[in-house]
Design a protein around this motif. Structure first.
Motif, PDB file in Angstrom:
ATOM      1  N   ASN A 179       0.813  -1.215   0.000  1.00 21.52           N
ATOM      2  CA  ASN A 179       0.000   0.000   0.000  1.00 21.52           C
ATOM      3  C   ASN A 179       0.846   1.264   0.000  1.00 21.52           C
ATOM      4  O   ASN A 179       0.343   2.346   0.301  1.00 21.52           O
ATOM      5  CB  ASN A 179      -0.955   0.009   1.190  1.00 21.52           C
ATOM      6  N   PHE A 180       2.128   1.149  -0.359  1.00 19.51           N
ATOM      7  CA  PHE A 180       2.965   2.330  -0.499  1.00 19.51           C
ATOM      8  C   PHE A 180       2.480   3.153  -1.688  1.00 19.51           C
ATOM      9  O   PHE A 180       2.360   2.647  -2.810  1.00 19.51           O
ATOM     10  CB  PHE A 180       4.435   1.937  -0.708  1.00 19.51           C
ATOM     11  N   ILE A 181       2.201   4.440  -1.456  1.00 11.23           N
ATOM     12  CA  ILE A 181       1.709   5.308  -2.536  1.00 11.23           C
ATOM     13  C   ILE A 181       1.939   6.755  -2.142  1.00 11.23           C
ATOM     14  O   ILE A 181       2.019   7.089  -0.949  1.00 11.23           O
ATOM     15  CB  ILE A 181       0.203   5.048  -2.826  1.00 11.23           C
ATOM     16  N   HIS A 182       2.061   7.608  -3.138  1.00 12.06           N
ATOM     17  CA  HIS A 182       2.148   9.049  -2.923  1.00 12.06           C
ATOM     18  C   HIS A 182       1.307   9.717  -3.993  1.00 12.06           C
ATOM     19  O   HIS A 182       1.334   9.330  -5.145  1.00 12.06           O
ATOM     20  CB  HIS A 182       3.610   9.515  -3.008  1.00 12.06           C
ATOM     21  N   ASP A 183       0.512  10.700  -3.612  1.00 14.16           N
ATOM     22  CA  ASP A 183      -0.377  11.419  -4.536  1.00 14.16           C
ATOM     23  C   ASP A 183      -1.386  10.473  -5.194  1.00 14.16           C
ATOM     24  O   ASP A 183      -1.461  10.380  -6.427  1.00 14.16           O
ATOM     25  CB  ASP A 183       0.427  12.129  -5.623  1.00 14.16           C
ATOM     26  N   PRO A 184      -2.195   9.788  -4.399  1.00 13.13           N
ATOM     27  CA  PRO A 184      -3.054   8.741  -4.969  1.00 13.13           C
ATOM     28  C   PRO A 184      -4.308   9.253  -5.671  1.00 13.13           C
ATOM     29  O   PRO A 184      -4.879  10.278  -5.317  1.00 13.13           O
ATOM     30  CB  PRO A 184      -3.449   7.928  -3.723  1.00 13.13           C
ATOM     31  N   SER A 185      -4.731   8.502  -6.667  1.00 11.53           N
ATOM     32  CA  SER A 185      -6.034   8.675  -7.318  1.00 11.53           C
ATOM     33  C   SER A 185      -6.615   7.283  -7.522  1.00 11.53           C
ATOM     34  O   SER A 185      -5.908   6.372  -7.952  1.00 11.53           O
ATOM     35  CB  SER A 185      -5.874   9.391  -8.664  1.00 11.53           C
ATOM     36  N   ILE A 186      -7.898   7.117  -7.206  1.00  3.74           N
ATOM     37  CA  ILE A 186      -8.487   5.784  -7.129  1.00  3.74           C
ATOM     38  C   ILE A 186      -9.680   5.637  -8.064  1.00  3.74           C
ATOM     39  O   ILE A 186     -10.383   6.609  -8.356  1.00  3.74           O
ATOM     40  CB  ILE A 186      -8.911   5.468  -5.674  1.00  3.74           C
ATOM     41  N   ILE A 187      -9.898   4.417  -8.536  1.00  3.70           N
ATOM     42  CA  ILE A 187     -11.065   4.113  -9.362  1.00  3.70           C
ATOM     43  C   ILE A 187     -11.337   2.612  -9.252  1.00  3.70           C
ATOM     44  O   ILE A 187     -10.448   1.836  -8.870  1.00  3.70           O
ATOM     45  CB  ILE A 187     -10.831   4.532 -10.833  1.00  3.70           C
ATOM     46  N   LYS A 188     -12.549   2.215  -9.600  1.00  2.00           N
ATOM     47  CA  LYS A 188     -12.894   0.792  -9.607  1.00  2.00           C
ATOM     48  C   LYS A 188     -13.351   0.404 -11.001  1.00  2.00           C
ATOM     49  O   LYS A 188     -14.232   1.045 -11.583  1.00  2.00           O
ATOM     50  CB  LYS A 188     -13.995   0.500  -8.582  1.00  2.00           C
ATOM     51  N   GLU A 189     -12.732  -0.658 -11.539  1.00  2.00           N
ATOM     52  CA  GLU A 189     -13.128  -1.206 -12.832  1.00  2.00           C
ATOM     53  C   GLU A 189     -13.585  -2.638 -12.595  1.00  2.00           C
ATOM     54  O   GLU A 189     -12.798  -3.481 -12.160  1.00  2.00           O
ATOM     55  CB  GLU A 189     -11.961  -1.174 -13.812  1.00  2.00           C
ATOM     56  N   GLY A 190     -14.853  -2.911 -12.859  1.00  2.00           N
ATOM     57  CA  GLY A 190     -15.381  -4.232 -12.562  1.00  2.00           C
ATOM     58  C   GLY A 190     -15.312  -4.500 -11.080  1.00  2.00           C
ATOM     59  O   GLY A 190     -15.806  -3.719 -10.262  1.00  2.00           O
ATOM     60  N   ASN A 191     -14.642  -5.582 -10.696  1.00  2.00           N
ATOM     61  CA  ASN A 191     -14.492  -5.928  -9.287  1.00  2.00           C
ATOM     62  C   ASN A 191     -13.124  -5.559  -8.729  1.00  2.00           C
ATOM     63  O   ASN A 191     -12.776  -5.980  -7.620  1.00  2.00           O
ATOM     64  CB  ASN A 191     -14.726  -7.432  -9.098  1.00  2.00           C
ATOM     65  N   THR A 192     -12.346  -4.793  -9.485  1.00  2.00           N
ATOM     66  CA  THR A 192     -10.989  -4.478  -9.068  1.00  2.00           C
ATOM     67  C   THR A 192     -10.811  -2.984  -8.830  1.00  2.00           C
ATOM     68  O   THR A 192     -11.205  -2.162  -9.650  1.00  2.00           O
ATOM     69  CB  THR A 192      -9.971  -4.938 -10.124  1.00  2.00           C
ATOM     70  N   TRP A 193     -10.218  -2.668  -7.677  1.00  2.00           N
ATOM     71  CA  TRP A 193      -9.826  -1.303  -7.364  1.00  2.00           C
ATOM     72  C   TRP A 193      -8.422  -1.051  -7.904  1.00  2.00           C
ATOM     73  O   TRP A 193      -7.545  -1.919  -7.811  1.00  2.00           O
ATOM     74  CB  TRP A 193      -9.805  -1.085  -5.849  1.00  2.00           C
ATOM     75  N   TYR A 194      -8.218   0.143  -8.452  1.00  2.00           N
ATOM     76  CA  TYR A 194      -6.895   0.567  -8.889  1.00  2.00           C
ATOM     77  C   TYR A 194      -6.578   1.923  -8.260  1.00  2.00           C
ATOM     78  O   TYR A 194      -7.424   2.819  -8.244  1.00  2.00           O
ATOM     79  CB  TYR A 194      -6.835   0.720 -10.410  1.00  2.00           C
ATOM     80  N   GLY A 252       0.642  15.786 -18.836  1.00  2.00           N
ATOM     81  CA  GLY A 252       0.432  14.886 -19.956  1.00  2.00           C
ATOM     82  C   GLY A 252      -0.848  14.090 -19.778  1.00  2.00           C
ATOM     83  O   GLY A 252      -1.463  14.096 -18.703  1.00  2.00           O
ATOM     84  N   LEU A 253      -1.237  13.368 -20.828  1.00  2.00           N
ATOM     85  CA  LEU A 253      -2.480  12.594 -20.814  1.00  2.00           C
ATOM     86  C   LEU A 253      -2.246  11.235 -21.459  1.00  2.00           C
ATOM     87  O   LEU A 253      -1.615  11.123 -22.510  1.00  2.00           O
ATOM     88  CB  LEU A 253      -3.571  13.345 -21.579  1.00  2.00           C
ATOM     89  N   ALA A 254      -2.760  10.216 -20.801  1.00  2.00           N
ATOM     90  CA  ALA A 254      -2.806   8.868 -21.356  1.00  2.00           C
ATOM     91  C   ALA A 254      -4.231   8.357 -21.213  1.00  2.00           C
ATOM     92  O   ALA A 254      -4.987   8.829 -20.359  1.00  2.00           O
ATOM     93  CB  ALA A 254      -1.834   7.953 -20.624  1.00  2.00           C
ATOM     94  N   SER A 255      -4.611   7.395 -22.030  1.00  2.00           N
ATOM     95  CA  SER A 255      -5.977   6.886 -21.944  1.00  2.00           C
ATOM     96  C   SER A 255      -6.035   5.426 -22.374  1.00  2.00           C
ATOM     97  O   SER A 255      -5.142   4.921 -23.060  1.00  2.00           O
ATOM     98  CB  SER A 255      -6.927   7.730 -22.798  1.00  2.00           C
ATOM     99  N   THR A 256      -7.119   4.780 -21.958  1.00  2.00           N
ATOM    100  CA  THR A 256      -7.343   3.380 -22.317  1.00  2.00           C
ATOM    101  C   THR A 256      -8.831   3.085 -22.244  1.00  2.00           C
ATOM    102  O   THR A 256      -9.579   3.784 -21.554  1.00  2.00           O
ATOM    103  CB  THR A 256      -6.574   2.439 -21.368  1.00  2.00           C
ATOM    104  N   ASP A 257      -9.264   2.061 -22.957  1.00  2.00           N
ATOM    105  CA  ASP A 257     -10.665   1.663 -22.833  1.00  2.00           C
ATOM    106  C   ASP A 257     -10.851   0.602 -21.754  1.00  2.00           C
ATOM    107  O   ASP A 257     -11.980   0.279 -21.378  1.00  2.00           O
ATOM    108  CB  ASP A 257     -11.225   1.174 -24.170  1.00  2.00           C
ATOM    109  N   ARG A 258      -9.713   0.082 -21.235  1.00  2.00           N
ATOM    110  CA  ARG A 258      -9.802  -0.927 -20.178  1.00  2.00           C
ATOM    111  C   ARG A 258      -8.509  -0.942 -19.376  1.00  2.00           C
ATOM    112  O   ARG A 258      -7.451  -1.265 -19.910  1.00  2.00           O
ATOM    113  CB  ARG A 258     -10.073  -2.307 -20.793  1.00  2.00           C
ATOM    114  N   ILE A 259      -8.583  -0.581 -18.112  1.00  2.00           N
ATOM    115  CA  ILE A 259      -7.388  -0.516 -17.277  1.00  2.00           C
ATOM    116  C   ILE A 259      -6.713  -1.875 -17.187  1.00  2.00           C
ATOM    117  O   ILE A 259      -5.480  -1.984 -17.249  1.00  2.00           O
ATOM    118  CB  ILE A 259      -7.741  -0.003 -15.871  1.00  2.00           C
ATOM    119  N   ALA A 260      -7.516  -2.915 -17.043  1.00  2.00           N
ATOM    120  CA  ALA A 260      -6.963  -4.257 -16.873  1.00  2.00           C
ATOM    121  C   ALA A 260      -6.101  -4.697 -18.059  1.00  2.00           C
ATOM    122  O   ALA A 260      -5.250  -5.579 -17.914  1.00  2.00           O
ATOM    123  CB  ALA A 260      -8.087  -5.268 -16.653  1.00  2.00           C
ATOM    124  N   SER A 261      -6.284  -4.085 -19.217  1.00  2.00           N
ATOM    125  CA  SER A 261      -5.489  -4.456 -20.392  1.00  2.00           C
ATOM    126  C   SER A 261      -4.032  -4.051 -20.248  1.00  2.00           C
ATOM    127  O   SER A 261      -3.144  -4.630 -20.884  1.00  2.00           O
ATOM    128  CB  SER A 261      -6.068  -3.798 -21.650  1.00  2.00           C
TER     129      SER A 261
END
Length: 307
Positions: free
Chosen positions: A25-40, A115-124
Motif C-alpha cells: 500500500n505504499f503510494i504518494h499522490d493517490p487517485s483511485i477508481i474501480k473497474e469491474g471488481n478491481t480497485w486501482y 500529460g495525458l494517457a488513456s485506455t478503454d480498459r485498465i486491466a489491459s
C-alpha cells in the motif's frame, strides 16, 4: 481523521469509516477508481513510470505494472530537466474511456507539463499516449502540475491544476481531445502563506461544486505539514468559499484532515463518487513511509464534507 483510533485495533470491512489498507500500500499522490471488481490506485512513480497498485477488496493491495516505465521522448521538449519519475496522476472515466492526467516537472520548478494517457480498459495494461495537455514555464505565475479532471453538472469536462505560485487554476476541456479550449480561471490561492496550496480535486453534489486542496508542505516524511482543506461554490469557476465564508482565492479553506499521532501530513486527496476519499499519509509507526489512506466520506445536514 475520525474513526482511525479504533481502526488500528479492530479489522475493518470496506464499508467502515476507515479502510485499514495493507499489503503493498505504499503510494504518494493517490487517485483511485474501480473497474469491474478491481480497485486501482495510481500514484507518483519511483523512477520507472507511474505507480499502480490494485486490490480486490480495497483493503489488501498489490503492485500492478507501472505506466510509461520508459520516459516518453516529448517530455524533454517541455521539461528539459524533468526528474526520472512522474507525479500526481489523476484517473477518471468519461465517455467510455479512462483518462489519466499526470505531471512532468522537477521539484521546486514551474517549468512543468501535464500529460495525458488513456485506455478503454485498465486491466489491459495498454495505454495510449495522448501527449501534452498544458504546460508552464518560468514566465508563468502558475505551475502546470497536479491535474485533476472534473465533469460539471451538464456533462462538460474541466481540468483543475496548480501548485504554489499564484495557486489553483481551472480550464474547460474539449470533449473529444480532453485538452483545454479556452481561458484559465483562478479558483484558490494562499498569498499570505507562501503560496502553499496544491493538488486540487473538485466534485459536484446537490447544487454545489466542492473544491478540495492540500495546504502547506508535503514530501518531508513525518515532518510534513500537509493537510486537506475545502470550500464550495454554486459555479464551477468559483468563487469558492469555506464554512466561515472566506474566499479560497484569499487563503480560505476549512480543514478536513490535518493528520494525527500516527498519520502525518495527509494530503493529495481524491474523492470518488462523493462517497470515499483517498490520500497519502506518512506512517509514524513505520519510519514515515507514505501509505494509502481511504475513508468513507460523509456529508452533514448543511452539505459540508466530513468523515
Amino acid at each position: 481523521m475520525i474513526g482511525l483510533i479504533t481502526a488500528f485495533s479492530t479489522p475493518q470491512a470496506a464499508s467502515a469509516a476507515f479502510w485499514d489498507t495493507k499489503g503493498d500500500n505504499f503510494i504518494h499522490d493517490p487517485s483511485i477508481i474501480k473497474e469491474g471488481n478491481t480497485w486501482y490506485t495510481f500514484g507518483t512513480g519511483l523512477g520507472s513510470g507511474l505507480r499502480v497498485i490494485k486490490s480486490a477488496d480495497g483493503i489488501t493491495w498489490s503492485a500492478a505494472p507501472s505506466i510509461f516505465p520508459t520516459p516518453l521522448s516529448w517530455w524533454k521538449m517541455y521539461v528539459p530537466n524533468h526528474e526520472a519519475h512522474q507525479w500526481a496522476p489523476d484517473i477518471s472515466y468519461y465517455n467510455g474511456r479512462y483518462w489519466l492526467y499526470y505531471s512532468v516537472s522537477s521539484f521546486g520548478s514551474n517549468t512543468s507539463a501535464i500529460g495525458l494517457a488513456s485506455t478503454d480498459r485498465i486491466a489491459s495494461g495498454q495505454w495510449r499516449d495522448d501527449g501534452l495537455v498544458i504546460r508552464s514555464t518560468s514566465a508563468n505565475n502558475y505551475n502546470a502540475i497536479d491535474g485533476d479532471l472534473v465533469i460539471d453538472k451538464d456533462g462538460n469536462p474541466w481540468l483543475s491544476f496548480g501548485s504554489f505560485w499564484s495557486g489553483i487554476k481551472l480550464t474547460k476541456l474539449d470533449k473529444n481531445t480532453m485538452k483545454p479550449t479556452g481561458e484559465l480561471y483562478s479558483i484558490a490561492s494562499r498569498p499570505n502563506n507562501g503560496g502553499a496550496v496544491e493538488a486540487p480535486n473538485i466534485t459536484y453534489k446537490d447544487g454545489y461544486y466542492y473544491l478540495f486542496v492540500s495546504f502547506d508542505r508535503c514530501c518531508q516524511g513525518i515532518d510534513s505539514t500537509y493537510k486537506i482543506a475545502y470550500g464550495r461554490s454554486k459555479n464551477i469557476t468559483g468563487p469558492y468559499y469555506d464554512k466561515s465564508g472566506r474566499n479560497m482565492l484569499n487563503g480560505g479553506g476549512t480543514i478536513l484532515d490535518a493528520g494525527n499521532e500516527r498519520w502525518k501530513g495527509p494530503g493529495h486527496q481524491d474523492v470518488l463518487n462523493n462517497s470515499i476519499i483517498v490520500r497519502h499519509g506518512y506512517d509514524a509507526l513505520d519510519n514515515g513511509v507514505s501509505k494509502l489512506l481511504i475513508n468513507d466520506l460523509y456529508w452533514d445536514s448543511q452539505g459540508w464534507p466530513r468523515y
